[in-house]
Write an enzyme that holds these catalytic residues in place. Structure first.
Site, short mmCIF file in Angstrom:
data_model
loop_
_atom_site.label_atom_id
_atom_site.label_comp_id
_atom_site.label_asym_id
_atom_site.label_seq_id
_atom_site.Cartn_x
_atom_site.Cartn_y
_atom_site.Cartn_z
N LYS A 166 1.93 -3.80 6.54
CA LYS A 166 2.36 -3.75 5.13
C LYS A 166 3.86 -3.48 5.06
CE LYS A 166 -1.52 -4.69 3.43
NZ LYS A 166 -1.69 -6.05 2.90
N SER A 201 0.84 -1.20 0.00
CA SER A 201 0.00 0.00 0.00
C SER A 201 0.87 1.24 0.00
CB SER A 201 -0.86 -0.03 1.26
OG SER A 201 -1.43 1.23 1.48
N TYR A 223 -2.15 -1.35 10.93
CA TYR A 223 -2.38 -1.91 9.59
C TYR A 223 -1.23 -1.54 8.66
CZ TYR A 223 -3.93 -2.02 4.77
OH TYR A 223 -3.96 -2.23 3.42
P1 NAD Z 1 -10.74 -7.52 1.30
O1 NAD Z 1 -10.94 -7.52 2.78
O2 NAD Z 1 -11.93 -7.33 0.44
O3 NAD Z 1 -9.97 -8.85 0.85
C1 NAD Z 1 -9.07 -9.53 1.70
C2 NAD Z 1 -9.48 -10.98 1.68
O4 NAD Z 1 -8.59 -11.72 2.50
C3 NAD Z 1 -10.89 -11.23 2.22
O5 NAD Z 1 -11.59 -12.05 1.32
C4 NAD Z 1 -10.66 -11.94 3.56
O6 NAD Z 1 -11.71 -12.83 3.84
C5 NAD Z 1 -9.34 -12.64 3.28
N1 NAD Z 1 -8.52 -12.93 4.45
C6 NAD Z 1 -8.10 -12.12 5.44
N2 NAD Z 1 -7.31 -12.77 6.30
C7 NAD Z 1 -7.20 -14.05 5.83
C8 NAD Z 1 -6.50 -15.20 6.26
N3 NAD Z 1 -5.75 -15.20 7.36
N4 NAD Z 1 -6.61 -16.32 5.54
C9 NAD Z 1 -7.36 -16.35 4.41
N5 NAD Z 1 -8.04 -15.30 3.95
C10 NAD Z 1 -7.96 -14.16 4.66
O7 NAD Z 1 -9.64 -6.41 0.98
P2 NAD Z 1 -9.17 -5.83 -0.43
O8 NAD Z 1 -9.58 -4.41 -0.49
O9 NAD Z 1 -9.55 -6.75 -1.52
O10 NAD Z 1 -7.61 -5.85 -0.20
C11 NAD Z 1 -6.79 -6.93 -0.63
C12 NAD Z 1 -5.38 -6.68 -0.13
O11 NAD Z 1 -4.92 -5.43 -0.62
C13 NAD Z 1 -5.27 -6.61 1.40
O12 NAD Z 1 -4.06 -7.19 1.80
C14 NAD Z 1 -5.25 -5.12 1.65
O13 NAD Z 1 -4.59 -4.80 2.85
C15 NAD Z 1 -4.48 -4.61 0.44
N6 NAD Z 1 -4.76 -3.21 0.11
C16 NAD Z 1 -6.05 -2.80 -0.03
C17 NAD Z 1 -6.29 -1.46 -0.32
C18 NAD Z 1 -7.72 -0.95 -0.44
O14 NAD Z 1 -7.92 0.25 -0.36
N7 NAD Z 1 -8.71 -1.80 -0.69
C19 NAD Z 1 -5.23 -0.55 -0.46
C20 NAD Z 1 -3.93 -1.02 -0.31
C21 NAD Z 1 -3.69 -2.36 -0.03
#
Ligand code: NAD
Ligand code: UDP
Length: 343
Positions: free
Chosen positions: A153, A124, A149
């Site tokens: 990362k 991120s 959080y």
């Molecule tokens: P999201 O919560 O929709 O998806 C994350 C998925 O991981 C979910 O389906 C959740 O059920 C699963 N999960 C969490 N912990 C788990 C575990 N221990 N074992 C198996 N599954 C697990 O989030 P997203 O927006 O799709 O983000 C995906 C990734 O990108 C994340 O790592 C998030 O931190 C990163 N990210 C997201 C954003 C954003 O703004 N959406 C920005 C930067 C980085």
């Protein structure tokens, strides 16, 4: 090729599934559904006409990850699995460190054991901290994160870099996302936050839908042209195509590479509200409210490296993002949850 997507049922993962399947690859998803549901994968299959191999399980559980890798011939992994609610991470930091770092370490060990030393990681822009230098380039010194959080990362990046440093067979691609918004143009998959959304676009959508009475714009006294904060919003389908390019790269190169995935264009909160109203022909009730603690005035990417090295570039406009986000929200007012099982 056949890719493992941890957290593949989530917001970004499900859109990436569509992109990879449409490009002719096979997809295996491991998700514990802590923040998603299997319906998202059913809809991915509906959009693409392809099957996804879906495993329910925790990425911190070594036996499950090994089980998946024993059964599936995986070429590379995309590691989306993680908890991502900034405010929640301040309240329950140990859960965030345990889940996000535990999942990264467990996955890497299992991948190494199965000689699949290729990983694309969801990082991120938060790792840049409150950088005064914009646009942000990958070689900026990392900043101080403002919440647990963000530190997960930052630390996961470190863990992955050290892994690739110690064993030259590894290929690690760290993708630093800016602000993913929007949805697949079909309106079948999209962002499905639980509770009151923290992020701007889901809050805008729920306000437009009448679920929330009013959007609060946090701060109009920042040192920006209209006083509201500037971010680099990127359409989730552009982000998804960045993962396809990153996987192709990871399959051909070793070592660690870092790429920003952003448009390079800053957009203020006020501009986003106006774009949403314009794109969807509606009026969005909003008011100015005090600054939100921890917010930085501006953050936007220099995406030149991804363009030069991966041949990737974002193509969707802010209006596309607003239109597709609203298309998803208006067709799925309660996200995936109210789907009639008889349908
Ligand atoms: P999201 O919560 O929709 O998806 C994350 C998925 O991981 C979910 O389906 C959740 O059920 C699963 N999960 C969490 N912990 C788990 C575990 N221990 N074992 C198996 N599954 C697990 O989030 P997203 O927006 O799709 O983000 C995906 C990734 O990108 C994340 O790592 C998030 O931190 C990163 N990210 C997201 C954003 C954003 O703004 N959406 C920005 C930067 C980085
Ligand atoms: N924001 C806002 N009202 C909201 C949610 C967000 O004004 O209800 C602002 C927030 O202060 C920030 C921008 O929108 O300036 C993007 O916030 P988001 O949480 O989506 O992303 P991040 O701050 O993590 O980049």
């Amino acid at each position: 090729m056949r890719f493992l997507l941890t957290g593949g049922a989530g917001y970004i993962g499900s859109h990436t599934c569509v992109c990879l399947l449409n490009a002719g690859h096979d997809v295996v998803v491991l998700d514990n559904f802590v923040n998603s549901c299997p319906e998202a994968i059913r809809r991915v299959e509906q959009i693409t006409g392809r099957k996804v191999a879906l495993y329910e399980g925790d990425c911190c559980d070594e036996s499950i990850v090994n089980h998946v890798l024993d059964r599936e011939q995986i070429d590379a992994a995309v590691h989306f699995a993680g908890l991502k609610a900034v405010g929640e991470s301040v309240s329950i930091p140990l859960n965030y460190y345990e889940n996000n770092l535990g999942a990264t370490i467990t996955l890497c060990k299992a991948l190494a054991k199965h000689h699949v030393k290729r990983i694309v990681f969801s990082s991120s822009a938060t790792v840049y901290g409150d950088s005064k230098i914009v646009p942000m380039r990958e070689d900026l010194p990392l900043g101080e994160c403002t919440n647990p959080y963000g530190w997960t990362k930052w630390m996961s990046e470190r863990i992955l870099r050290d892994t690739a440093y110690a064993d030259k067979d590894w290929s690690v691609v760290l993708l630093r996302y800016f602000n993913p918004v929007g949805a697949h143009e079909s309106g079948l998959i999209g962002e499905d936050p639980t509770g009151i959304p923290n992020n701007l676009m889901p809050f805008i959508c729920q306000t437009a839908a009448g679920v929330r009475p009013m959007l609060n714009i946090f701060g109009n006294d920042y040192d920006t042209p209209d006083g509201t904060c500037i971010r680099d919003y990127i359409h989730v389908m552009d982000l998804a195509s960045g993962h396809l390019k990153a996987l192709e790269y990871a399959c051909e190169h070793k070592g660690t590479e870092i790429f920003n995935l952003g448009t390079g264009e800053g957009c203020s909160v006020r501009q986003m509200v106006e774009a949403f109203e314009r794109a969807n022909h509606l009026t969005l009730p909003h008011q100015y409210a005090p600054r939100r603690p921890g917010d930085i005035a501006q953050s936007f990417a220099d995406p030149a490296k991804a363009q030069a090295v991966l041949g990737w570039q974002a193509t969707h406009t802010i209006e596309d993002m607003c239109r597709d986000a609203w298309n998803w929200q208006s067709h799925n007012p309660h996200g995936y949850r109210t789907e009639n099982p008889a349908e």
